[in-house]
Design an enzyme around this catalytic site. Structure first.
Site, PDB file in Angstrom:
ATOM      1  N   SER D 273      18.059  32.107  61.730  1.00  0.00           N
ATOM      2  CA  SER D 273      17.356  32.092  60.464  1.00  0.00           C
ATOM      3  C   SER D 273      16.332  33.206  60.486  1.00  0.00           C
ATOM      4  O   SER D 273      15.810  33.562  61.534  1.00  0.00           O
ATOM      5  CB  SER D 273      16.671  30.737  60.298  1.00  0.00           C
ATOM      6  OG  SER D 273      15.550  30.847  59.447  1.00  0.00           O
ATOM      7  N   ARG D 312      56.203  46.451  29.597  1.00  0.00           N
ATOM      8  CA  ARG D 312      55.025  46.536  30.466  1.00  0.00           C
ATOM      9  C   ARG D 312      53.824  46.162  29.619  1.00  0.00           C
ATOM     10  O   ARG D 312      53.672  46.677  28.509  1.00  0.00           O
ATOM     11  CB  ARG D 312      54.865  47.940  31.075  1.00  0.00           C
ATOM     12  CG  ARG D 312      55.934  48.214  32.157  1.00  0.00           C
ATOM     13  CD  ARG D 312      55.640  49.440  33.020  1.00  0.00           C
ATOM     14  NE  ARG D 312      55.862  50.673  32.296  1.00  0.00           N
ATOM     15  CZ  ARG D 312      54.945  51.609  32.055  1.00  0.00           C
ATOM     16  NH1 ARG D 312      53.699  51.441  32.511  1.00  0.00           N
ATOM     17  NH2 ARG D 312      55.242  52.691  31.369  1.00  0.00           N
TER      18      ARG D 312
END
Lengths: 447, 447, 447, 447
Positions: D273, D312
């Protein structure tokens, strides 16, 4: 009856009723009768026709909802079979007046408005429960302003907080998200009326006036324009519901973790088990967390359909009703469960204190480090604290004991700090000020 | 360089830079130096230490971002290696001052604030483009206030609208959602500072004062409380971005449909094709619609992590940075493409008129029906209109021609209506009033 | 009746019935009676007790579903009130046998299995419609093997394809995704039986045998282990449904675009409009696309709850039933609409040809360029083609005409190519081979 | 460098490299050179041209990725500027050969294939880590076959399980989902080659042969057809990744819960930490759970774009690359963290036993109830157990003690059962058989 069991943790009875067939048909009936009356008031249709429509429309229960739903699959909207049935009812008695049913409106007008009318009623249900929840959380926080407990980050113990602060954070999250949600409900409470392509063309010069009268008659906001493909107000509502449920989820997540047997800091009233007589389950938390799991997807589902084509879209609009109703019901379910959870929450301050004690004070290592750093420097502070932590790990002593026996530490710190270094109450920082600020923003004004 | 090609349609250069390593490290540096200065001003740390930290911190480019990213995977946050590197830099010159680096802060404080500082700059980019887009849409709408075109519902032709109205609806949607988005950016622009568990305990009595000074120094809002697990302001921002992109998507969807060869009503400047020399592609629409496809999932991803545990959560918080940056960049990409799209949009009013004409007037069947209903009743009106439609389908005549040759119709309608029954300009209803109302709400005030 | 109208485009009658209360209660009854019989067969409980349970359990209609749903909100599962009611029914007649109701099972066992039993029946409905759809698409493709139409990319015209190829691509997508979906249904069709924590501890040494007999009795697969928190088979099913609906969406998207008035290449049977007598709406496409908009969010919702805690989770599991039932119903809705769409699809080859013609051949610019490149080089080829395209833009001539009048082109190309350069049928490449390969993979074997 | 910090918990270095610019450009280069060679082999282009293209194409590092990315925003694909640059490089030396660059291909062909080539390499990375993870989990399970611990349902204690069983369930979930994921990678490893509209028309009769040679040259599967708008294989891959990450999430969720200070049954190696020296954070779990929070949204984002238009599509395709790369990287991140987590997991059987003991045996209430029911009936059994539970709640005794002192119970149960009623080892049911079955399915075959 469809899906009551499957959806039992996904709605409440009261909220389910608002999206049930009778409610939706009722809303469509309100729309059509108010439309006729508004048009009559503007001289668009004859007054007797409007009166006949209102008189003959009948009640929602008189409509065959199953048939409407079935036919909806042909026309891609339940509004068309509904309008046909309504017209037939009027025509059966007064064919001349039947000509004016749904005059100048489009199917989306009636269905959107019927959904909005359901939302108005949903708002009332949610507002009531929300107010109750906020008040309960506020009281809970006040009661436990001085109840000290472990702070926990990344599911590991840290320095202490108060349970009052935790409850205030719940309260703040719920209050902020709830205010946004109620505001979104209000913003969505507007009439839909545009006719075929949103120009109200069939009404000639009376379009705007009819639309405004219609809004007034239904108790809805007037709308600057039809919103056939501008779904922002509904999307914003669903999004606000997602944020609100997330805030309830924070509460439920914390409670379910604190209720673990090994933690034991709170208890829901709970539900039993079909097999385990000793169990008290966090049932309310489970119901809240179920909505938490579902809402992000429901929000996404709504957003996915929002970019709708031209004057009225294909697919996106048709996807809205099930998502909107599911999202509002999931919200109501989570809120209802949250109210029950908080109202009956048992709190065990002794266990909170005991959980602090069982860390033997290592959670104060940060405090000590920061206190040492200015005097001995970061490296030496870290070395001393590590030495203390190692001593604790090896034996049964507490952090305070060890610290108070290390001259290298006691020599450089004040006696007061040395004596309180592992006192939770002495290391709460601004917890109480923050708590009070959080609640102050949401407290009702004194009368 | 990572992912520039893969993300080329997912961001803009300017926005990508704000979430790039140098920007984030820069934000963390600003946080740490401002924190030290704020703490020095409150007497929490020595003034010379704060000065040394500011002097020695160096620039973002001097930090090894690759190493920070790599070590982040051990500590689950880039803040820890960053703070270590910063401390080492200061300690290399001034060990005594290094003791006060990051004093009383937690890793989430620095990373959250660095992200917020990036958001502040992101807001400026978005606000500028957004303003430009709204102005362009307004001008487009005004130019085409009288340009008549087909209304289209469920992708089928309906009565006419104006292109000005369509553009006004785009403008309104974008404006409403944009205002919400900018407001959400503002609401998110607040400092994060809570220390290990959000109590600012390491600061003793000075916690709130340091936090407020820090906010002021960074140009951020003060925050009533740390928001370590209260992620509503970020969630609300991501949600608002989702709604904003949906509104851009409406515009792009419409343009791409109108630009189809067979429709031909508008054209983007467009992009070419790698194989087809004749092509002009709706490239900007494609880029907008790409963000439209992605945003609902990104919103869901953010919401999914919002119910975070206790004082600082596990997983949910750790998931935020990539989602937040992807969402803001997707928004910027869509907005940038939308600006280009609208600024260079060609409009072909002749084709709009021609597309109306090629329906041979059947889109006025609604108009005729409604006109006939009051006189001949719904059934007879439907019968007459159906007869007219059948005549048209069989031959080459137009709706107007056929209607004007049917005595059963001409006998009961006014001569004026008969002569204009298929005139698009005569059946626009309130289109222009609605258009003006929509724009009025968003027009800049006269100066 | 709840939500039939709101959900009318989100389910079918037949599928809704499978998730309705009676069906779920029926499944729970089947589980409990089969469990008792399996336990009796293993000597775990007395045979007469099992017989009594089977005899006295009654039918689903005899249970008060509303009460079960209401009480489910206390215990966070409808299984607990259901088991209580069942026990009470048996106890009313035969208290000794009532002792053995639900013996050794947990609430999740009975509810999971009841849902699986509903899924088994859902699979049958979907398999039947799916088979019909594939066969229809195959026939459609075969019928139009030689029907030439524009290829379209990014919504702009390109070189030609055949409608047969397009339909074959639809067929392939639907077939591949359908096979995966049916497989996922099969994989999910397994019994759930683990007792309180998945060890079947209450059954002593008989746990596995009882579980296997129970599976056999219910026509479900045996399961190597309980899957209380291993939700992969359900998640996989929901995901497969998402992919399947996406494949239906491709079909519906294409159809709705081809059905635009200006394109006019196909027509759905369509639904009418409440206001526009001339309209034939792509209603089936709209219904399919509604599911397309919703499914990604439903898939996300399911995935969000899948990482469940310990032996039986909190929230994640409780979220599954509504999502699972909504996802399967949305799939059925889209499939049902797709079947109707394809079965009644009108195809207009003349319009397809006309849409090619109206491009005046510019779509063959790619062909010409590639033919010229080997001889004259890329730059000169591009220059010549650009010259031809400019000529076309300025006047009314076609690409073929212009090409055939440019000596710089005719001099370097074969006479055959010059004469067919703008013939759609001459530029289909491998369209037919690809079409046949796609279908071959899914054709039923000859008998 | 873009986003390394922001994405530090969202990818691994190795996986990020596969989606980085150099890798994607490298893939596009491989496509173009292999295409030229395949076409030369079929006689479509001259052999010397193919050789020149291969010789002159250069390496990925020689291309200006920033410029490609920038220009991609004009053409809506990075493939177009890339092909232009490649052509210019070849033309600079050998203009005649430059004519044959990208011959007959479309931009989607090259980009899709380049992404697939990245996926092939991604599969290898994932397969290696996955194999390691499964082996570790198997060993973990075997080591703890007899380690007894609390079963926990809805986050509350239940009857015992073994840690070996829990690890076997993790292993099974990961194995099943991993096999599906690797299979999906394989299915996606196919070439994309269709030309402008998917007919390979520019190749004349050689289209299929070129496509197959191209596949072979790239080590990819041949494809029955181009898959320009049939995105099922990619969607299935993303979905499988979602399920896989969910299975890792189950593991991480359990570990993070078991690592809570109050539970203390396992410990990750953990990360530190920035403020709390005592802390060992479940960092790996946090990283896994971050992917768990993000993946459902990423799956939804991919699904949302899958129903693509015509030959497409617009938008849907353009949305894929960022989502696909984010999803695969999130998977790699979670997997990498899981490997570290399991490899260094410390297990504390004593704490597991202690957590059972601290329930004082109430978790055996189910066992006792079921044992009593056949003899004394359900009601009396419930009464006796409730009496025992009340006794425990009031004093310090254990369930076993209390039971053994209640004659009403000891009289009707066997002495053996009475003496072991609260023995965890005596109430494990089929835990070990289930464990072995689960692992057997995934164990490597003996060699």
């Amino acid at each position: 009856m469809r899906g009551r069991l499957v959806d039992s943790l996904a709605t409440t009875d009261a909220m389910a009723a608002l999206f049930a067939d009778e409610s939706i048909i009722g809303g469509m009936l309100r729309f059509e009768t108010a439309l006729a009356q508004s048009e009559a008031a503007c001289g668009v249709i004859p007054v007797p026709a409007a009166e006949a429509i209102a008189r003959l429309a009948g009640s929602a229960a008189e409509y065959d909802a199953a048939a409407i739903a079935r036919e909806a699959r042909h026309s891609a909207t339940p509004a068309i079979p509904f309008v046909r049935m309504l017209t037939a009812r009027v025509a059966g008695v007064d064919p001349a007046s039947a000509r004016f049913v749904h005059f100048g409106a489009t199917s989306q007008d009636v269905l959107d408005t019927a959904l909005v009318l359901a939302l108005v009623r949903a708002r009332a249900l949610i507002a009531a429960d929300h107010g109750r929840l906020v008040a309960s959380l506020m009281a809970l926080s006040d009661r436990h302003a001085a109840t000290v407990m472990l702070g926990r980050t990344i599911l590991q113990p840290g320095p202490p907080v108060t349970f009052g602060l935790k409850a205030a954070i719940w309260c703040d999250a719920v209050s902020v998200a709830g205010a946004r949600l109620l505001h979104a409900f209000d913003a969505a409470a507007r009439v839909q009326f545009g006719g075929a392509v949103g120009t109200r063309a069939a009404l000639g010069a009376h379009g705007d006036e009819v639309a405004d009268r219609l809004a007034d008659a239904l108790g809805l906001s007037r709308s600057a324009a039809p919103w056939h493909t501008q779904r922002d107000s509904l999307g914003s509502l669903v999004g606000a519901a997602g944020l609100y449920v997330a805030s309830l989820g924070k509460l439920a997540r914390d409670v379910s973790l604190m209720m673990q047997d090994e933690v034991g800091e709170v208890a829901e009233r709970g539900g039993g088990s079909s097999t385990m007589p000793h169990k008290r389950n966090p049932s309310a938390s489970a119901i809240v967390l179920a909505s938490v799991a579902r809402m992000p997807g429901l929000v996404a589902a709504f957003l996915s359909g929002m970019s709708q084509e031209h004057e009225r879209g294909i697919g996106g609009w048709h996807a809205e009703a099930p998502t909107l109703s599911a999202a509002v019901q999931a919200t109501a379910s989570a809120l209802d469960a949250s109210c029950g959870l908080v109202d009956h929450l048992e709190v065990f301050p002794d266990r909170m204190r005991a959980n602090i004690d069982r860390t033997r004070g290592v959670i104060f290592a940060e405090r000590l480090t920061l206190a040492l750093v200015p005097t001995v420097g970061r490296d030496e502070a870290a070395r001393l604290v590590a030495e203390a932590l190692a001593t604790i790990r090896d034996g049964g002593r507490t952090f305070g004991d060890v610290i108070r026996s290390m001259p290298a530490i006691t020599a450089v710190l004040s006696a007061d700090l040395v004596s309180t270094v592992d006192s939770p109450d002495a290391y709460l920082g601004s917890a109480e000020q923050i708590r009070q600020r959080l609640l102050a923003a949401h407290r009702p004004l004194p009368t």
